[in-house]
Design an enzyme around this catalytic site. Structure first.
Site, PDB file in Angstrom:
ATOM      1  N   GLU A  59     -79.522-104.387   7.958  1.00 12.61           N
ATOM      2  CA  GLU A  59     -78.319-104.543   8.784  1.00 12.61           C
ATOM      3  C   GLU A  59     -78.620-104.196  10.237  1.00 12.61           C
ATOM      4  O   GLU A  59     -78.135-104.852  11.162  1.00 12.61           O
ATOM      5  CB  GLU A  59     -77.189-103.633   8.281  1.00 12.61           C
ATOM      6  CG  GLU A  59     -76.753-103.889   6.842  1.00 12.61           C
ATOM      7  CD  GLU A  59     -77.579-103.109   5.818  1.00 12.61           C
ATOM      8  OE1 GLU A  59     -78.797-102.910   6.040  1.00 12.61           O
ATOM      9  OE2 GLU A  59     -77.001-102.721   4.794  1.00 12.61           O
ATOM     10  N   CYS A  83     -75.889 -98.554   3.772  1.00 12.15           N
ATOM     11  CA  CYS A  83     -76.059 -97.113   3.541  1.00 12.15           C
ATOM     12  C   CYS A  83     -75.151 -96.305   4.460  1.00 12.15           C
ATOM     13  O   CYS A  83     -74.769 -96.761   5.543  1.00 12.15           O
ATOM     14  CB  CYS A  83     -77.511 -96.715   3.761  1.00 12.15           C
ATOM     15  SG  CYS A  83     -78.022 -96.780   5.480  1.00 12.15           S
TER      16      CYS A  83
HETATM   17  C1  AOF Z   1     -79.315-100.322   3.719  1.00 13.49           C
HETATM   18  N1  AOF Z   1     -80.106-101.320   4.218  1.00 13.49           N
HETATM   19  O1  AOF Z   1     -82.050-102.366   4.379  1.00 13.49           O
HETATM   20  C2  AOF Z   1     -81.903-100.596   2.841  1.00 13.49           C
HETATM   21  C3  AOF Z   1     -81.052 -99.613   2.304  1.00 13.49           C
HETATM   22  O2  AOF Z   1     -85.243 -93.430   3.442  1.00 13.49           O
HETATM   23  P1  AOF Z   1     -84.069 -94.045   4.126  1.00 13.49           P
HETATM   24  O3  AOF Z   1     -83.293 -93.109   4.985  1.00 13.49           O
HETATM   25  O4  AOF Z   1     -84.407 -95.334   4.828  1.00 13.49           O
HETATM   26  O5  AOF Z   1     -83.026 -94.436   2.984  1.00 13.49           O
HETATM   27  C4  AOF Z   1     -83.394 -95.119   1.832  1.00 13.49           C
HETATM   28  C5  AOF Z   1     -82.141 -95.550   1.099  1.00 13.49           C
HETATM   29  O6  AOF Z   1     -81.421 -96.489   1.894  1.00 13.49           O
HETATM   30  C6  AOF Z   1     -82.415 -96.264  -0.205  1.00 13.49           C
HETATM   31  O7  AOF Z   1     -82.571 -95.400  -1.293  1.00 13.49           O
HETATM   32  C7  AOF Z   1     -81.123 -97.087  -0.340  1.00 13.49           C
HETATM   33  O8  AOF Z   1     -80.057 -96.260  -0.763  1.00 13.49           O
HETATM   34  C8  AOF Z   1     -80.858 -97.482   1.081  1.00 13.49           C
HETATM   35  N2  AOF Z   1     -81.515 -98.751   1.357  1.00 13.49           N
HETATM   36  N3  AOF Z   1     -79.781 -99.536   2.743  1.00 13.49           N
HETATM   37  O9  AOF Z   1     -78.198-100.137   4.171  1.00 13.49           O
HETATM   38  C9  AOF Z   1     -81.372-101.486   3.849  1.00 13.49           C
HETATM   39  N4  AOF Z   1     -83.186-100.736   2.442  1.00 13.49           N
HETATM   40 ZN    ZN Z   2     -78.943 -98.741   5.937  1.00 13.34          ZN
END
Ligand code: AOF
Ligand code: ZN
Length: 366
Positions: A59, A83
């Site tokens: 996003e 997220c």
């Molecule tokens: C999103 N968009 O493209 C992805 C998400 O280690 P971090 O802080 O990057 O967080 C990982 C978590 O983020 C992962 O376990 C899942 O819950 C979320 N992934 N979320 O909004 C994304 N790859």
């Molecule tokens: Zn995210």
């Protein structure tokens, strides 16, 4: 609105093109569509997917490429719930709220407990329109390993076997033989690139001396991590598997605590996990791998390891590549005689012709 179905379908389709490239994060695909007030004119103005290493998120990439206009409506389509946890950067929900996006449509809720519905609530509380569970079944397959990791603390396990028509994996016991054809090899390397890690037993290193990497030009850096199960570390530390310049999460599970041996393996980019005898079991090893972020695990042998995974009911998918000749009774069996036969555990989901070989895919019954 049929537009939402159309754009979610495109988003889910495009996700599959980049799937498995953002370890340790799930690969999310996002699209931003700009519409007039009546939704009579709509166009995709941006897209993004989770980048290598897991950040930036999909996003964030998509939002950063849009010039928002005041008199337009913006909809963000995504494969996964945005997220809302403060991670390595500001959360996607915060970024969406600060942008000029009014509608958020996504396919699947995020099973990660830091998100899991909380993203939806935050967006709705800010007055944004949220719709989800749109074609969520389409994304269940690519996200299966991620879902198993977050909900059940284990990766998706795929067992890959290459064999003769009579299910032998070598011409003689304790020997390495190329049984399947060259196209199978390419398919296997592609499967490797889609998995986070490959697991083998110490015996396979001794007998096969494999590289276990992906050698398709352009995909080399998607080679999976290597996981070795070896109670005694009695293999040659100059084997090929210790030579490739893989990243830093190769792991050996062992009972051995000899510091000299461990130090030498650490210098070859291997993390050594010494377990107690009672903890040296596949369920425990899988939960350890899940903690390291592994969502998709490919098991490449040998027959003892295959048999243990099957006996413990830990295989989600079985892929058998079968060649066009017999080996006969002197050959090495695919599974050991300890295999406990169980009926109705798998369903055949695909059988493909690979020139003069066959690829058989079996999925665990739900
Ligand atoms: C999103 N968009 O493209 C992805 C998400 O280690 P971090 O802080 O990057 O967080 C990982 C978590 O983020 C992962 O376990 C899942 O819950 C979320 N992934 N979320 O909004 C994304 N790859
Ligand atoms: Zn995210």
């Amino acid at each position: 609105m049929h537009l939402d179905s159309k754009y979610i379908k495109i988003t889910n389709f495009l996700q599959k093109k980049v799937h498995g490239t953002s370890f340790p994060n799930p690969t999310v695909f996002a699209l931003i569509v700009e519409s007039d007030k009546k939704f009579s004119s709509n166009r995709i103005v941006s897209f993004g997917f989770t980048q290598k290493g897991g950040r930036p998120h999909a996003e964030a990439v998509a939002i950063s490429n849009v010039k928002f206009l005041k008199n337009k409506i913006y909809t963000l389509y995504s494969t996964l719930e945005p997220c809302c946890h403060e991670g390595r950067e500001e959360s996607c929900v915060e970024k969406i709220i600060k942008s000029n996006i009014q509608r958020i449509i996504f396919s699947s809720k995020d099973p990660d407990k830091r998100v899991n519905g909380k993203g939806i609530k935050k967006l709705e509380r800010s007055g944004l329109k949220v719709k989800y569970n749109i074609f969520a079944d389409e994304i269940q397959n690519p996200y299966k390993g991620y879902i198993l990791n977050r909900k059940f603390n284990r990766p998706k396990v795929t067992l890959k076997v290459g064999c003769s028509m009579d299910s032998k994996i070598a011409v003689k016991r304790g020997q390495r033989d190329q049984i399947t054809n060259k196209i199978v090899k390419k398919i296997v390397h592609n499967i490797r690139s889609e998995n986070d890690a490959i697991l083998v037993g110490g015996n396979t290193i001794k007998i096969d001396n494999p590289d276990l990497n992906c050698r398709i030009p352009g995909l080399e850096n998607l080679s999976p991590y290597k996981v070795i199960l070896s109670k005694s570390l009695n293999f040659d530390s100059n084997s090929k598997i210790f030579k490739s310049k893989n990243r830093n999460l190769n792991i050996i599970f062992t009972l051995e605590s000899n510091l000299k041996k461990i130090k030498s393996l650490k210098s070859k980019c291997y993390k050594v996990v010494t377990l107690k005898e009672e903890d040296f079991n596949l369920s425990n090893i899988l939960s350890n791998l899940a903690k390291f972020g592994i969502c998709n695990l490919l098991v490449e042998g040998g027959s003892k390891i295959f048999t243990s995974f099957l006996n413990e009911g830990l295989v989600d998918q079985l892929i058998i590549f079968r060649s066009n000749f017999f080996i006969g009774p002197q050959g090495q069996e695919m599974f050991s005689d300890k295999l406990k036969l169980r009926q109705n555990f798998f369903v055949i989901t695909n059988v493909l012709n690979v020139q003069n070989n066959i690829m058989e895919i079996f999925d665990r019954k739900r």
